[in-house]
Design an enzyme around this catalytic site. Sequence first.
Site, mmCIF file in Angstrom:
data_model
loop_
_atom_site.group_PDB
_atom_site.id
_atom_site.type_symbol
_atom_site.label_atom_id
_atom_site.label_comp_id
_atom_site.label_asym_id
_atom_site.label_seq_id
_atom_site.Cartn_x
_atom_site.Cartn_y
_atom_site.Cartn_z
ATOM 1 N N GLU A 131 0.815 -1.210 0.000
ATOM 2 C CA GLU A 131 0.000 0.000 0.000
ATOM 3 C C GLU A 131 0.853 1.267 0.000
ATOM 4 O O GLU A 131 0.471 2.287 -0.592
ATOM 5 C CB GLU A 131 -0.938 0.006 1.211
ATOM 6 C CG GLU A 131 -1.993 -1.079 1.200
ATOM 7 C CD GLU A 131 -1.568 -2.360 1.904
ATOM 8 O OE1 GLU A 131 -2.447 -3.093 2.379
ATOM 9 O OE2 GLU A 131 -0.343 -2.613 1.980
ATOM 10 N N LEU A 132 2.014 1.204 0.670
ATOM 11 C CA LEU A 132 2.878 2.379 0.697
ATOM 12 C C LEU A 132 3.409 2.688 -0.699
ATOM 13 O O LEU A 132 3.481 3.853 -1.107
ATOM 14 C CB LEU A 132 4.031 2.165 1.677
ATOM 15 C CG LEU A 132 5.014 3.332 1.807
ATOM 16 C CD1 LEU A 132 4.298 4.602 2.259
ATOM 17 C CD2 LEU A 132 6.148 2.992 2.779
ATOM 18 N N LYS A 183 24.054 0.388 0.375
ATOM 19 C CA LYS A 183 23.411 -0.708 1.092
ATOM 20 C C LYS A 183 23.517 -0.511 2.611
ATOM 21 O O LYS A 183 24.532 -0.055 3.132
ATOM 22 C CB LYS A 183 24.061 -2.039 0.705
ATOM 23 C CG LYS A 183 23.934 -2.397 -0.767
ATOM 24 C CD LYS A 183 22.497 -2.650 -1.173
ATOM 25 C CE LYS A 183 22.371 -2.980 -2.648
ATOM 26 N NZ LYS A 183 22.909 -4.287 -3.012
ATOM 27 N N ILE A 231 22.664 -1.250 -19.253
ATOM 28 C CA ILE A 231 22.933 -2.318 -18.295
ATOM 29 C C ILE A 231 22.048 -3.533 -18.516
ATOM 30 O O ILE A 231 22.377 -4.627 -18.090
ATOM 31 C CB ILE A 231 22.791 -1.785 -16.856
ATOM 32 C CG1 ILE A 231 23.748 -0.607 -16.645
ATOM 33 C CG2 ILE A 231 23.089 -2.865 -15.831
ATOM 34 C CD1 ILE A 231 25.203 -0.920 -16.966
ATOM 35 N N SER A 245 18.003 -3.777 -18.722
ATOM 36 C CA SER A 245 16.552 -3.644 -18.798
ATOM 37 C C SER A 245 16.154 -2.303 -19.394
ATOM 38 O O SER A 245 16.859 -1.306 -19.253
ATOM 39 C CB SER A 245 15.935 -3.793 -17.406
ATOM 40 O OG SER A 245 16.425 -2.803 -16.523
ATOM 41 N N GLU A 292 14.725 -7.131 -21.665
ATOM 42 C CA GLU A 292 14.209 -7.906 -20.530
ATOM 43 C C GLU A 292 12.720 -7.693 -20.293
ATOM 44 O O GLU A 292 12.240 -7.739 -19.155
ATOM 45 C CB GLU A 292 15.006 -7.600 -19.265
ATOM 46 C CG GLU A 292 16.492 -7.865 -19.418
ATOM 47 C CD GLU A 292 17.303 -7.554 -18.172
ATOM 48 O OE1 GLU A 292 16.706 -7.379 -17.091
ATOM 49 O OE2 GLU A 292 18.537 -7.479 -18.279
ATOM 50 N N GLU A 337 28.133 1.764 -10.795
ATOM 51 C CA GLU A 337 27.431 3.027 -10.511
ATOM 52 C C GLU A 337 28.436 4.060 -10.046
ATOM 53 O O GLU A 337 29.162 3.839 -9.085
ATOM 54 C CB GLU A 337 26.369 2.787 -9.432
ATOM 55 C CG GLU A 337 25.702 4.040 -8.925
ATOM 56 C CD GLU A 337 26.472 4.702 -7.804
ATOM 57 O OE1 GLU A 337 26.483 5.948 -7.758
ATOM 58 O OE2 GLU A 337 27.060 3.992 -6.980
ATOM 59 N N HIS A 355 18.074 6.053 -10.896
ATOM 60 C CA HIS A 355 17.140 6.022 -9.768
ATOM 61 C C HIS A 355 16.500 7.382 -9.516
ATOM 62 O O HIS A 355 15.725 7.529 -8.569
ATOM 63 C CB HIS A 355 17.854 5.537 -8.505
ATOM 64 C CG HIS A 355 18.233 4.092 -8.581
ATOM 65 N ND1 HIS A 355 19.484 3.677 -8.978
ATOM 66 C CD2 HIS A 355 17.531 2.966 -8.333
ATOM 67 C CE1 HIS A 355 19.524 2.357 -8.955
ATOM 68 N NE2 HIS A 355 18.358 1.901 -8.577
ATOM 69 N N CYS A 390 22.652 1.811 -13.999
ATOM 70 C CA CYS A 390 21.941 0.568 -13.706
ATOM 71 C C CYS A 390 20.902 0.355 -14.805
ATOM 72 O O CYS A 390 20.839 1.121 -15.775
ATOM 73 C CB CYS A 390 21.294 0.673 -12.316
ATOM 74 S SG CYS A 390 20.922 -0.923 -11.538
#
Length: 765
Positions: free
Chosen positions: A19-20, A125, A443, A445, A496, A677, A706, A738
Amino acid sequence: MQSIHTHTLGFPRIGARRELKTALEAYWRGDTDVNTLEEAGRTLRARHWALQAQAGLDLVTVGDFAFYDQVANHIQLFGCEPARFGFDGTEPALTRYFAMARGDREHDAACCGGQHSVHALDMTKWFDTNYHYLVPEFSAATDFTLCASRLLAEVAEAQALGHAVKAALIGPLTFLWLGKAKEAGVDRLDLLERLLPAYSQLLTQLKEAGVEWVQIDEPILGLDLPPEWRNAFEPCYWQLNQSGARVMLATYFSPLEENLSLACRLPVAGLHVDGVRARQELVNVCDWLPVPKVLSIGIVDGRNIWRTDLDQALSVLRPLLERRNGQLWLAPSCSLLHVPFSVADETALDPELASWLAFATEKLDELATLKTALRGDDADVALATARAAIASRARSSRVHSDEVAQAVAALPADADRRHAPFAQRQAVQRARLRLPDFPTTTIGSFPQTAAIRAARAALKSGSIAAQEYEVAMRAEIAHAVGRQEALGLDVLVHGEAERNDMVEYFGEQLDGFAFTRFGWVQSYGSRCVKPPIIFGDVARPRAMTVGWTTHAQSLSHKPVKGMLTGPVTILQWSFVRDDQPRSLTALQIALAMRHEVADLQQAGIGIIQIDEPALREGLPLRRGRWDEYLNWATRAFRVTAGVADDATQIHTHMCYAEFNDILPQIAALDADVITIETSRSDMELLDGFGKFSYPNEIGPGVYDIHSPRVPGVDEMERLLRKAAQVIPAKHLWVNPDCGLKTRGWKETEVALTNMVAAAHRMRAQ
């Protein structure tokens, strides 16, 4: 007298049905307003607190919710947003918050390179997980001002619903450690003195608001800390202790080792330790932590989805409870952010397999069962159910395969070596591929359009047949190839379109994997992944990508890359069986993917990309364990690629991680080309490759996919010039950071047009 409490360090915030994600993306598109978004957040928080209360937890956790990322929350909580996100000072906090995350204020202006275009914060990360956090930026001028209205409002929400509250914060030392200095000579630790007054003020306000406990996460206590950082803990927490708030210091993801005695003597009211990854330390922690302090044991695994062996857990907990004079808290090992919402929704899973699993809500129930059993109350039914599931998994014939074991044992000793060294392979590949200097590629996709998603949904629902779906995907591949040809890219990909996820796609075709319908886990912001479950030995029954790739290659005279996900990434981005070493599972996956490389090569594909974005993510947090991991992880990659002939160019891709400290191991992968990246860091990540004299070819990303922000030609050229100062120009490729799956075609074409133009400028010189 016994006093056993249960709590959780955090709960999945995306919701049972994401939902978020839905609320965020509607808001970003402009379909809803900020009030609708805020209401969605309130609804999710209330629902998740209710689940914690219904499971009998003594406290609900407040402060673990974020519209994008908990570290970004803290950047605003302590008033240290970089100046570029302040705009003219009139923008609402949420506007600035999403600017930090996504890099734009006005989408159209950003796409056109307009004056309102703003770079997003770096993203990397969270320790050794697949969750990404926004990296705080610090300078000599950084100051901290408490801005706690949002957190205090959430506390009031929970209290109004009748809950006893534990607030969760990232600790001051971990917050500074996770950030980066934007200026030379700035020591993040020097900022602690400025930061602590804001933390102290917050603790005072939380206490005054009736918060019973404050959980302060300091996971860096599980790292090899420099002495000055270790020495900062005691004075830091002495100062925070003056607030009078009851603080539960939380550590997780790693044993404490040399920091164990330090953690036990800090002036806090309680200490949480990871009872899954640091079980061998529990007795020492129990003995060294003064009895008046609360000991919280993370006995339920917050990082994996297997049902807890409750009998084994009780055998660990009972002696500790006795040593603590009947006083003990129970919790998951870490936040449940890293596991899906509930197994109860997985009605399509094989019932036997489903009985082996526990997601976030089931883990809350496991805590309740352990609490009941430790108190001596009746927990027979729950314990019997758990025992049956553990026994079922142990004896299942689907888990172990003699054929896989024999195939792994039959691998030759040189299976992880290419035939010739890189320099010789490079000459052969250049003669075959005939690419220009600064070759351009992507990259893998391309945008997953509404039509693609609709076709996939129709296939899953049975509305269309597999043959009709294949026709649709072949048309999408032709569309992607045609657009790449028109853009002038040098090395193409098939886009892809047929892949829902870079790991799930392969897992669906490999033996030993299972899949959920709703097992989503947040990766960052609205981006969610649905990790496969590796429950048994892994094997490849048939080719997985050859048909799609050869179809794409038939449409162009330019080389088309075969696109594979590497064994370590498949391992890291799955929930992995815990009944055998991870190294063995990785080798099984490597052998399966090796067969795919061989088939692509046999079909005439001259470039094969084996993506390993999660290689560094798997590093143990303690450096002393790095070599063991890196030895088997890099070997798994080389086993996958080792079947390739010299003329077959092997690429790999890595993103959003710090690689400089493992460059020898990255070089040991012996990939012909690596793409990484680098745009968010303004090529800073490339410096280490230059100093190391990285021997093979490299494609530093020049476009941050992103963010909806599209850089111009000049900016991309500047990044390439910067790259050429540290990497020989003849070894440089040009590519985005990416894959382009999450972007739209309009912005993708603008960005790639600019990228090709920047490459042409470089060639002209």
